[in-house]
Design a protein around this motif. Structure first.
Motif, PDB file in Angstrom:
ATOM      1  N   GLU A   1     -81.747 -74.588  -8.973  1.00 65.14           N
ATOM      2  CA  GLU A   1     -82.753 -73.651  -8.484  1.00 65.14           C
ATOM      3  C   GLU A   1     -82.629 -72.326  -9.219  1.00 65.14           C
ATOM      4  O   GLU A   1     -81.533 -71.854  -9.507  1.00 65.14           O
ATOM      5  N   SER A   2     -83.762 -71.709  -9.521  1.00 64.63           N
ATOM      6  CA  SER A   2     -83.768 -70.439 -10.234  1.00 64.63           C
ATOM      7  C   SER A   2     -83.046 -69.362  -9.432  1.00 64.63           C
ATOM      8  O   SER A   2     -83.397 -69.089  -8.276  1.00 64.63           O
TER       9      SER A   2
ATOM     10  N   ILE B   1     -85.301 -73.816 -16.261  1.00 65.01           N
ATOM     11  CA  ILE B   1     -84.367 -74.588 -15.432  1.00 65.01           C
ATOM     12  C   ILE B   1     -84.614 -76.080 -15.610  1.00 65.01           C
ATOM     13  O   ILE B   1     -85.716 -76.568 -15.381  1.00 65.01           O
TER      14      ILE B   1
ATOM     15  N   MET C   1     -85.365 -66.391  -8.566  1.00 62.21           N
ATOM     16  CA  MET C   1     -86.225 -66.654  -7.410  1.00 62.21           C
ATOM     17  C   MET C   1     -85.446 -66.523  -6.100  1.00 62.21           C
ATOM     18  O   MET C   1     -85.962 -66.007  -5.099  1.00 62.21           O
TER      19      MET C   1
ATOM     20  N   LEU D   1     -75.871 -74.414 -13.161  1.00 62.69           N
ATOM     21  CA  LEU D   1     -77.225 -74.892 -13.465  1.00 62.69           C
ATOM     22  C   LEU D   1     -77.219 -75.643 -14.785  1.00 62.69           C
ATOM     23  O   LEU D   1     -76.247 -75.579 -15.547  1.00 62.69           O
TER      24      LEU D   1
ATOM     25  N   THR E   1     -88.487 -70.068 -13.263  1.00 64.56           N
ATOM     26  CA  THR E   1     -88.135 -71.488 -13.202  1.00 64.56           C
ATOM     27  C   THR E   1     -88.379 -72.196 -14.526  1.00 64.56           C
ATOM     28  O   THR E   1     -88.011 -73.356 -14.689  1.00 64.56           O
TER      29      THR E   1
END
Length: 567
Positions: free
Chosen positions: A173-174, A169, A177, A191, A166
């Protein structure tokens, strides 16, 4: 006892051959027979006659040991040590050879070398692609990034490796992840990454080794340039920037008391519909504050429209702001056009450089602020909108009011909640952190991989007043980075330009003994010395000293109290 010795020597993994002073074999253990393919009846024979490539007979003659020598046999590669056996008087009694088969070890070493070569080749291949690549483990911790990743995000490998995925970022959202949870590939994720919030598209897939999830690999495509060109085309058409507010209070870098006061004031007023007037020198971040106030307000999901009152010609500024009806003037569009005030309905209208607003247009803006009503150019019907006003200026509006250049009533309507943004020279303790943030941002814009700034350069930039404030500092660092070599990673004194008196200041900035003081302490120590010198030169006159330092008297008193400077 001799039988026990023989059992022990036969059980060890090394081969052993012992000879007497005449180089005749006294003993050979089982592993030596096996490794060298020796017959069992060699005891009593000269070692050089029964063992190929041996040098035990030479060691007996010279008395010089030979340690860790590589020897090739018919079936293996061995490493052997040949040691002379001497009595207490130094006379040679014989010699012993101890050796081990290293064929498998050598093969393993070659395999490791090959793996390292393959790893280096793969890294070179990964670094050569223009798309950013990042690899994370099963827990979403970043383990590998390539050069293109740094160019796109602005973060070096040291900034991200070993940290959660993260870390880069800015919005969204990552993906690493998500894959760690879903164990499924994700394609075309939109992103924003890095300090500059660059827009990217990410494709990522999970990594499985023998059926077990081991992490994920993501390929990041930079689409910001395409979006930038599209936005610029629209900007040319509109002569205005009409955007979503990009920045928040987290993007305002600085821990100094003055910037913290400004941020706290802005956060409080953001929750209200009150009109805000941002005041400060050019380049102090007024537009950044306007974005942050909008994003912290209940209007954050509504339009944010930015108008530079100095950039649009006076002849069309009214129609751009308030729109026009069809046929209101030559060249008017069929059906008329909605103005920027109406486009900001429900959101925020940012009037940048409001001091440059033509006097002829000020009464109409005043009426709109008072009533939230306006009439388009060439129209008859009144339109009503709900718009929050944030204005900004670097001009002395009070002086303009006295000179008849700005309407008093408009000034009072705009000056409901003024926020004064400090000049960079009044918050020098923020410069080091701000400079690092700018370098990361410029890494993205220029495709560089600069990782830091040397202490000498930090001292140099802290010593300058920066009349153009953050904008001038950013331009300066950008010029320095452009002049750096593509593989250089740290901004050093040698990279600073020699124009505008910088050469002389560079020499003053050079020093070698930093001691163990933190950078913050060095900056404060320098500032304390400057203030003390100004007070001494002014004979203790605070007003005169503040004028010499080009700071307010209030700021001077604050700094004197902070550094314990006596009156």
């Amino acid at each position: 006892m001799e039988r026990i010795y023989k059992i022990v020597l036969d059980s060890i993994i090394e081969g052993i051959i012992i000879v007497d002073k005449d180089a005749k074999v006294l003993y050979v253990n089982k592993n030596a027979q096996k490794l060298l393919n020796l017959p069992s009846d060699i005891v009593g024979k000269r070692v050089d006659e029964v063992v190929k490539n041996t040098r035990l007979h030479i060691v007996v003659q010279t008395g010089i040991p030979e340690i860790d020598q590589v020897q090739h046999t018919e079936n293996a590669v061995i490493i052997t040590s040949r040691i002379p056996i001497k009595d207490e008087n130094g006379r040679i009694l014989g010699a012993v050879a101890v050796f081990r088969d290293i064929t498998s070890i050598r093969k393993l070493a070659e395999e490791i070398t090959n793996l390292k070569e393959i790893e280096a080749q793969l890294k070179a291949i990964i670094d050569s692609t223009n798309d950013a690549i990042s690899v994370a483990d099963e827990n979403g911790i970043v383990r590998l990034v390539n050069k293109a990743y740094t160019k796109i995000t602005g973060y070096s490998p040291e900034d991200v490796i070993g940290k959660p995925a993260t870390v880069d970022i800015a919005e969204g959202e990552s993906i690493h992840m998500l894959i760690a949870k879903l164990r499924q590939p994700i394609y075309n994720a939109r992103l924003k990454v890095g300090p500059a919030k660059k827009e990217v598209i990410v494709n990522a897939t999970p990594l499985f080794v023998k059926g077990k999830f081991k992490g994920s690999v993501a390929v990041v495509h930079d689409v910001s340039e395409i979006l930038k060109l599209t936005n610029e085309l629209e900007e040319v058409k509109r002569l205005i920037r009409h955007m979503r507010a990009q920045y928040t209070f987290d993007d305002i870098i600085g821990e100094s008391r003055l910037i913290q006061i400004a941020k706290e004031q802005a956060k409080k007023v953001a929750q209200t519909p009150a009109t805000v007037l941002l005041r400060g020198e050019s380049g102090t971040g007024k537009e950044l504050f306007a974005h942050a106030i909008h994003n912290a307000s209940p209007r954050r999901n509504k339009p944010f429209v930015s108008v530079n009152c100095a950039a649009i010609p006076e002849t069309i500024l009214e129609s751009e702001l308030f729109g026009y009806e069809e046929g209101s003037f030559t060249g008017a569009l069929h059906g008329g056009k909605k103005g920027l005030v109406e486009e900001a309905d429900g959101g925020t209208l940012f009037l940048d450089e409001v001091g440059k607003l033509p006097l002829s247009l000020q009464p109409k803006l005043l009426r709109f602020i008072e009533t939230k009503e306006f009439v388009p150019v060439g129209g008859r019907n009144v339109r009503k909108v709900d718009v929050r006003i944030i204005a900004a200026t670097n001009m002395e509006l009070e002086k303009m009011v006295r000179n008849g250049e700005f309407l008093p009533d408009l000034y009072f309507r705009l000056n409901v909640f003024p926020i004064y943004l400090p000049a960079l020279k009044d918050r020098k303790e923020d410069i080091p952190k701000l400079a690092i943030h700018i370098v990361k941002k410029l890494n993205q814009q220029y495709g560089r991989m600069v990782e830091g700034i040397s202490p000498g350069v930090i001292k140099y930039i802290v010593s300058r007043d920066w009349p153009g404030n953050v904008r001038e500092l950013e331009n300066f660092l950008g010029r320095v980075m452009i002049n750096m070599g593509p593989e250089e990673r740290y901004i050093d004194l040698k990279h600073l330009p020699d124009d505008s008196g910088a050469k002389a200041e560079k020499k003053e900035a050079e020093f070698t003994d930093l001691g163990e003081k933190p950078l913050k302490d060095m900056v404060e120590e320098y500032e304390k010395k400057v203030i003390t010198a100004a007070l001494k030169q002014s004979g203790g006159d605070k007003v005169k000293a503040a004028k010499m330092l080009d700071i307010s008297v209030r700021t001077l008193y604050y700094k004197m109290e902070r550094y314990g400077i006596e009156d």
